[in-house]
Design a protein around this motif. Structure first.
Motif, PDB file in Angstrom:
ATOM      1  N   TRP A 427       0.805  -1.220   0.000  1.00 34.53           N
ATOM      2  CA  TRP A 427       0.000   0.000   0.000  1.00 34.53           C
ATOM      3  C   TRP A 427       0.839   1.271   0.000  1.00 34.53           C
ATOM      4  O   TRP A 427       0.496   2.232  -0.706  1.00 34.53           O
ATOM      5  N   LEU A 428       1.922   1.296   0.735  1.00 33.88           N
ATOM      6  CA  LEU A 428       2.764   2.495   0.752  1.00 33.88           C
ATOM      7  C   LEU A 428       3.348   2.778  -0.635  1.00 33.88           C
ATOM      8  O   LEU A 428       3.201   3.902  -1.140  1.00 33.88           O
ATOM      9  N   PRO A 429       4.022   1.806  -1.297  1.00 37.20           N
ATOM     10  CA  PRO A 429       4.495   2.074  -2.659  1.00 37.20           C
ATOM     11  C   PRO A 429       3.365   2.429  -3.618  1.00 37.20           C
ATOM     12  O   PRO A 429       3.538   3.278  -4.498  1.00 37.20           O
ATOM     13  N   LEU A 430       2.195   1.776  -3.447  1.00 36.18           N
ATOM     14  CA  LEU A 430       1.066   2.050  -4.337  1.00 36.18           C
ATOM     15  C   LEU A 430       0.534   3.465  -4.144  1.00 36.18           C
ATOM     16  O   LEU A 430       0.241   4.170  -5.123  1.00 36.18           O
ATOM     17  N   ILE A 431       0.417   3.893  -2.884  1.00 34.40           N
ATOM     18  CA  ILE A 431      -0.064   5.256  -2.599  1.00 34.40           C
ATOM     19  C   ILE A 431       0.877   6.287  -3.208  1.00 34.40           C
ATOM     20  O   ILE A 431       0.442   7.263  -3.842  1.00 34.40           O
ATOM     21  N   VAL A 432       2.178   6.097  -2.995  1.00 31.36           N
ATOM     22  CA  VAL A 432       3.163   7.031  -3.549  1.00 31.36           C
ATOM     23  C   VAL A 432       3.099   7.020  -5.076  1.00 31.36           C
ATOM     24  O   VAL A 432       3.135   8.078  -5.724  1.00 31.36           O
ATOM     25  N   THR A 433       2.991   5.828  -5.663  1.00 34.23           N
ATOM     26  CA  THR A 433       2.942   5.707  -7.126  1.00 34.23           C
ATOM     27  C   THR A 433       1.729   6.427  -7.703  1.00 34.23           C
ATOM     28  O   THR A 433       1.846   7.223  -8.645  1.00 34.23           O
ATOM     29  N   VAL A 434       0.553   6.162  -7.142  1.00 38.50           N
ATOM     30  CA  VAL A 434      -0.677   6.776  -7.645  1.00 38.50           C
ATOM     31  C   VAL A 434      -0.639   8.290  -7.468  1.00 38.50           C
ATOM     32  O   VAL A 434      -1.036   9.046  -8.367  1.00 38.50           O
ATOM     33  N   THR A 435      -0.144   8.739  -6.323  1.00 37.27           N
ATOM     34  CA  THR A 435      -0.072  10.183  -6.062  1.00 37.27           C
ATOM     35  C   THR A 435       0.861  10.873  -7.038  1.00 37.27           C
ATOM     36  O   THR A 435       0.540  11.941  -7.588  1.00 37.27           O
ATOM     37  N   ILE A 436       2.027  10.280  -7.265  1.00 41.05           N
ATOM     38  CA  ILE A 436       2.999  10.895  -8.166  1.00 41.05           C
ATOM     39  C   ILE A 436       2.476  10.911  -9.602  1.00 41.05           C
ATOM     40  O   ILE A 436       2.558  11.936 -10.292  1.00 41.05           O
ATOM     41  N   ILE A 437       1.908   9.798 -10.045  1.00 43.19           N
ATOM     42  CA  ILE A 437       1.371   9.760 -11.406  1.00 43.19           C
ATOM     43  C   ILE A 437       0.207  10.742 -11.555  1.00 43.19           C
ATOM     44  O   ILE A 437       0.080  11.436 -12.562  1.00 43.19           O
ATOM     45  N   GLY A 438      -0.644  10.801 -10.523  1.00 44.15           N
ATOM     46  CA  GLY A 438      -1.761  11.746 -10.569  1.00 44.15           C
ATOM     47  C   GLY A 438      -1.302  13.188 -10.623  1.00 44.15           C
ATOM     48  O   GLY A 438      -1.858  14.013 -11.359  1.00 44.15           O
ATOM     49  N   SER A 439      -0.268  13.516  -9.869  1.00 48.57           N
ATOM     50  CA  SER A 439       0.236  14.897  -9.847  1.00 48.57           C
ATOM     51  C   SER A 439       0.920  15.281 -11.155  1.00 48.57           C
ATOM     52  O   SER A 439       1.040  16.473 -11.464  1.00 48.57           O
ATOM     53  N   GLU A 440       1.333  14.284 -11.936  1.00 50.02           N
ATOM     54  CA  GLU A 440       1.983  14.573 -13.220  1.00 50.02           C
ATOM     55  C   GLU A 440       1.018  15.279 -14.181  1.00 50.02           C
ATOM     56  O   GLU A 440       1.460  15.992 -15.089  1.00 50.02           O
ATOM     57  N   TYR A 441      -0.268  15.085 -13.967  1.00 55.10           N
ATOM     58  CA  TYR A 441      -1.266  15.727 -14.836  1.00 55.10           C
ATOM     59  C   TYR A 441      -1.179  17.247 -14.763  1.00 55.10           C
ATOM     60  O   TYR A 441      -1.481  17.949 -15.729  1.00 55.10           O
ATOM     61  N   PHE A 442      -0.741  17.753 -13.619  1.00 52.71           N
ATOM     62  CA  PHE A 442      -0.715  19.199 -13.404  1.00 52.71           C
ATOM     63  C   PHE A 442       0.642  19.829 -13.754  1.00 52.71           C
ATOM     64  O   PHE A 442       0.822  21.034 -13.609  1.00 52.71           O
ATOM     65  N   ILE A 443       1.585  19.009 -14.217  1.00 49.78           N
ATOM     66  CA  ILE A 443       2.936  19.523 -14.463  1.00 49.78           C
ATOM     67  C   ILE A 443       3.004  20.286 -15.774  1.00 49.78           C
ATOM     68  O   ILE A 443       2.432  19.890 -16.790  1.00 49.78           O
ATOM     69  N   SER A 444       3.723  21.396 -15.727  1.00 50.77           N
ATOM     70  CA  SER A 444       4.074  22.153 -16.925  1.00 50.77           C
ATOM     71  C   SER A 444       5.536  22.576 -16.782  1.00 50.77           C
ATOM     72  O   SER A 444       6.165  22.342 -15.743  1.00 50.77           O
ATOM     73  N   THR A 445       6.079  23.191 -17.811  1.00 47.10           N
ATOM     74  CA  THR A 445       7.475  23.630 -17.724  1.00 47.10           C
ATOM     75  C   THR A 445       7.662  24.702 -16.653  1.00 47.10           C
ATOM     76  O   THR A 445       8.767  24.889 -16.147  1.00 47.10           O
ATOM     77  N   ASN A 446       6.594  25.380 -16.257  1.00 43.39           N
ATOM     78  CA  ASN A 446       6.708  26.461 -15.273  1.00 43.39           C
ATOM     79  C   ASN A 446       6.673  25.960 -13.828  1.00 43.39           C
ATOM     80  O   ASN A 446       7.280  26.570 -12.946  1.00 43.39           O
ATOM     81  N   ASN A 447       5.942  24.875 -13.583  1.00 42.34           N
ATOM     82  CA  ASN A 447       5.786  24.430 -12.189  1.00 42.34           C
ATOM     83  C   ASN A 447       6.434  23.075 -11.920  1.00 42.34           C
ATOM     84  O   ASN A 447       6.179  22.468 -10.882  1.00 42.34           O
ATOM     85  N   LEU A 448       7.247  22.577 -12.857  1.00 42.24           N
ATOM     86  CA  LEU A 448       7.822  21.243 -12.738  1.00 42.24           C
ATOM     87  C   LEU A 448       8.563  21.054 -11.421  1.00 42.24           C
ATOM     88  O   LEU A 448       8.367  20.071 -10.711  1.00 42.24           O
ATOM     89  N   HIS A 449       9.420  22.004 -11.067  1.00 44.60           N
ATOM     90  CA  HIS A 449      10.233  21.860  -9.855  1.00 44.60           C
ATOM     91  C   HIS A 449       9.367  21.902  -8.588  1.00 44.60           C
ATOM     92  O   HIS A 449       9.645  21.189  -7.612  1.00 44.60           O
ATOM     93  N   ILE A 450       8.318  22.705  -8.614  1.00 48.22           N
ATOM     94  CA  ILE A 450       7.432  22.794  -7.452  1.00 48.22           C
ATOM     95  C   ILE A 450       6.687  21.477  -7.251  1.00 48.22           C
ATOM     96  O   ILE A 450       6.607  20.950  -6.128  1.00 48.22           O
ATOM     97  N   ILE A 451       6.151  20.927  -8.340  1.00 41.74           N
ATOM     98  CA  ILE A 451       5.428  19.648  -8.254  1.00 41.74           C
ATOM     99  C   ILE A 451       6.360  18.539  -7.781  1.00 41.74           C
ATOM    100  O   ILE A 451       5.997  17.727  -6.918  1.00 41.74           O
ATOM    101  N   ARG A 452       7.569  18.494  -8.320  1.00 49.14           N
ATOM    102  CA  ARG A 452       8.513  17.441  -7.940  1.00 49.14           C
ATOM    103  C   ARG A 452       8.942  17.594  -6.471  1.00 49.14           C
ATOM    104  O   ARG A 452       9.182  16.594  -5.774  1.00 49.14           O
ATOM    105  N   LEU A 453       9.052  18.812  -6.008  1.00 48.35           N
ATOM    106  CA  LEU A 453       9.377  19.040  -4.596  1.00 48.35           C
ATOM    107  C   LEU A 453       8.236  18.554  -3.706  1.00 48.35           C
ATOM    108  O   LEU A 453       8.474  17.935  -2.653  1.00 48.35           O
ATOM    109  N   LEU A 454       7.005  18.804  -4.136  1.00 49.37           N
ATOM    110  CA  LEU A 454       5.846  18.323  -3.384  1.00 49.37           C
ATOM    111  C   LEU A 454       5.792  16.795  -3.387  1.00 49.37           C
ATOM    112  O   LEU A 454       5.440  16.181  -2.371  1.00 49.37           O
ATOM    113  N   GLN A 455       6.137  16.188  -4.524  1.00 55.59           N
ATOM    114  CA  GLN A 455       6.176  14.723  -4.590  1.00 55.59           C
ATOM    115  C   GLN A 455       7.189  14.167  -3.597  1.00 55.59           C
ATOM    116  O   GLN A 455       6.903  13.192  -2.885  1.00 55.59           O
TER     117      GLN A 455
END
Length: 490
Positions: A427-455
């Motif tokens: 469950w822990l790897p799955l939660i992290v995996t789903v969260t990271i993949i889900g957050s990728e939807y919001f990534i752009s060249t402007n906020n990439l570093h912010i999203i990755r820091l949040l991940q």
């Protein structure tokens, strides 16, 4: 007690083993600045083809030479004869494969690549020669590892590193924005290490080719290993070929570069696996385990935690640092890095399921598992890449890892019982995996570093929450050891 020589040799093998990764990362900086994306995409395909031919030429003899050494190391004459025979097989078979591709390679490339962008002559043929040279070198270095000659292992691998960097960069600077430099660089460095390996193996024993029982014994061992390695190659390297059919070389370049970035995580996790494997194997063998125990689980559980710390850190820092060094034409690769890296979140389970297979000598199931995985992977990859492009390749890569683990579990549970903390292992790897993949939807060249820091922050908080007791105990143990050493010195 661990001897100083063992520690020294382990460090040498670990550090020298990192040289291919170091050279790959160093050359990436220059490739991305001196090659167009189309050229680099073609280069990715030629490199993958080199790997395929190297496996084909090697015929599993790099593994067989290690087995032969341990079987005959107390009988010097027999060992020398086996080394000479294996070298002879490698030489004759390699020349046969070169001749075969010389005759059929052009037609094969025309069929696969439809006579567009990728051709057998000259670069495909150069890849075959390079593969032949690399195969010899790989066999020789495997012999050195089994002979426990870390110093010579370090010297010849340093020579390989210097030749690869030297010839590749010289060719790249002389012929920028073409594949002439990179391909000639790999070929010339390959010829250099072939000469080293050939001379060294010749000194071990006179090269001979024996038929009859010796050949049959070699093939009985080598052919299953060859099949296994070819299937493994397919699982790791089939994507560029499928992508080339549906997409452009530029797309292959972006995906290929993103895969190269994941090598850092893979290398670190492999090092972690190598460090704990002896303890795991020793525990299972000494206590004759046929199922999970809390003591066994703690190693794999700790590996999971370590992976979930390394993966988001790599995903955050690589796009932060490397854009300063590579061309802007390749910046799109960073978009796919997080989703590719998170595939390693399942590596702990993969190692857990794989260990009993080796220890109980059930390796005959591996070709079946990998063949089934490769078959499904190709079908999934064709569908997803056709529909979603690069993201389809990324998704296929992630799905393949899950399928592989599932097949391993189905095979291993027949002779090994698993009982572990599902929250930490699944469950822990799955939660992290789903969260990271889900957050990728919001990534752009402007906020990439912010999203990755949040991940990274999210992953670290979850690891702390699930592993709080273990982390506190570890810090306390390290603190006590530090104070004890400090008191001893005073």
């Amino acid at each position: 007690m661990i001897s100083k020589n063992l520690i020294k040799s382990s460090l040498i093998y670990t550090i020298i083993g990192a040289l291919p990764l170091a050279s790959a990362f160093l050359l990436l900086i220059f490739y991305t600045n001196y090659l167009t994306t189309a050229d680099y995409g073609a280069f990715v395909i030629y490199i993958s083809f080199t790997g395929f031919v190297q496996i084909l030429i090697n015929l599993g003899l790099d593994a067989y030479i290690g087995v032969s050494y341990f079987e005959s190391k107390h009988e010097r004459a027999t060992l020398r004869a086996k080394i000479g025979t294996i070298t002879g097989y490698l030489l004759i078979w390699g020349l046969f494969i070169i001749a075969l591709f010389s005759l059929l390679g052009n037609n094969l490339f025309n069929v696969i690549f439809q006579s567009k962008d990728i051709f057998f002559y000259p670069f495909g043929f150069m890849a075959v020669i390079t593969a032949f040279c690399n195969s010899f070198f790989k066999t020789y270095t495997n012999l050195l590892i089994n002979q426990e000659k870390p110093t010579r292992f370090a010297i010849v691998n340093m020579a390989n590193f210097i030749l690869t960097i030297g010839f590749s960069l010289t060719g790249l600077f002389m012929y920028p924005y073409t594949l002439i430099g990179p391909m000639w660089g790999r070929l010339l460095s390959g010829i250099g290490i072939f000469i080293i390996a050939f001379i060294s193996l010749s000194k071990e024993s006179a090269i001979k080719v024996k038929m009859g029982d010796e050949l049959r014994q070699t093939l009985r061992f080598a052919l299953p290993v060859l099949v296994f390695f070819l299937i493994s190659w397919s699982i790791s390297n089939i994507y560029p070929f499928i992508m080339k059919y549906f997409m452009t070389l530029q797309d292959v370049a972006i995906f290929g570069l993103a895969i190269q970035f994941t090598l850092l995580v893979e290398f670190v996790l492999n090092g972690m696996s190598n460090s704990v494997s002896p303890k795991i194997f020793g525990l299972i063998i000494d206590k004759q385990l046929t199922g999970s125990t809390p003591e066994l689980n703690k190693y794999f559980s700790g590996f999971n935690a370590f992976a979930l710390l390394i993966i988001p850190a790599s995903t955050f820092f690589i796009p932060l640092i490397l854009p300063l060094l590579i061309s802007k034409d390749y910046e799109a690769s960073f978009i796919f890095l997080s989703a590719l890296n998170i595939g390693f979140a399942s590596r702990g389970l993969y190692n857990y399921f794989l260990a009993p297979i080796y220890l109980f000598k059930k390796t005959k199931v591996l070709p079946k598992i990998y063949l089934a995985t490769a078959f499904l992977q190709i079908i999934i990859s064709i569908f997803l890449i056709k529909q979603f492009g690069i993201w389809g390749a990324v998704a296929a890569n992630l799905i393949t890892k899950v399928i592989q683990n599932f097949f391993l579990y189905l095979a291993v549970r027949k002779f090994f019982t698993f009982d572990f903390n599902s929250f930490k292992f699944i469950w822990l790897p799955l939660i992290v995996t789903v969260t990271i993949i889900g957050s990728e939807y919001f990534i752009s060249t402007n906020n990439l570093h912010i999203i990755r820091l949040l991940q990274m922050t999210f992953s670290y908080l979850l690891v702390y929450f699930f592993y709080k007791n273990e982390i506190v105990a570890l810090i306390k143990d390290l603190y006590e050891k530090f104070n004890s050493r400090k008191a001893t010195i005073i």
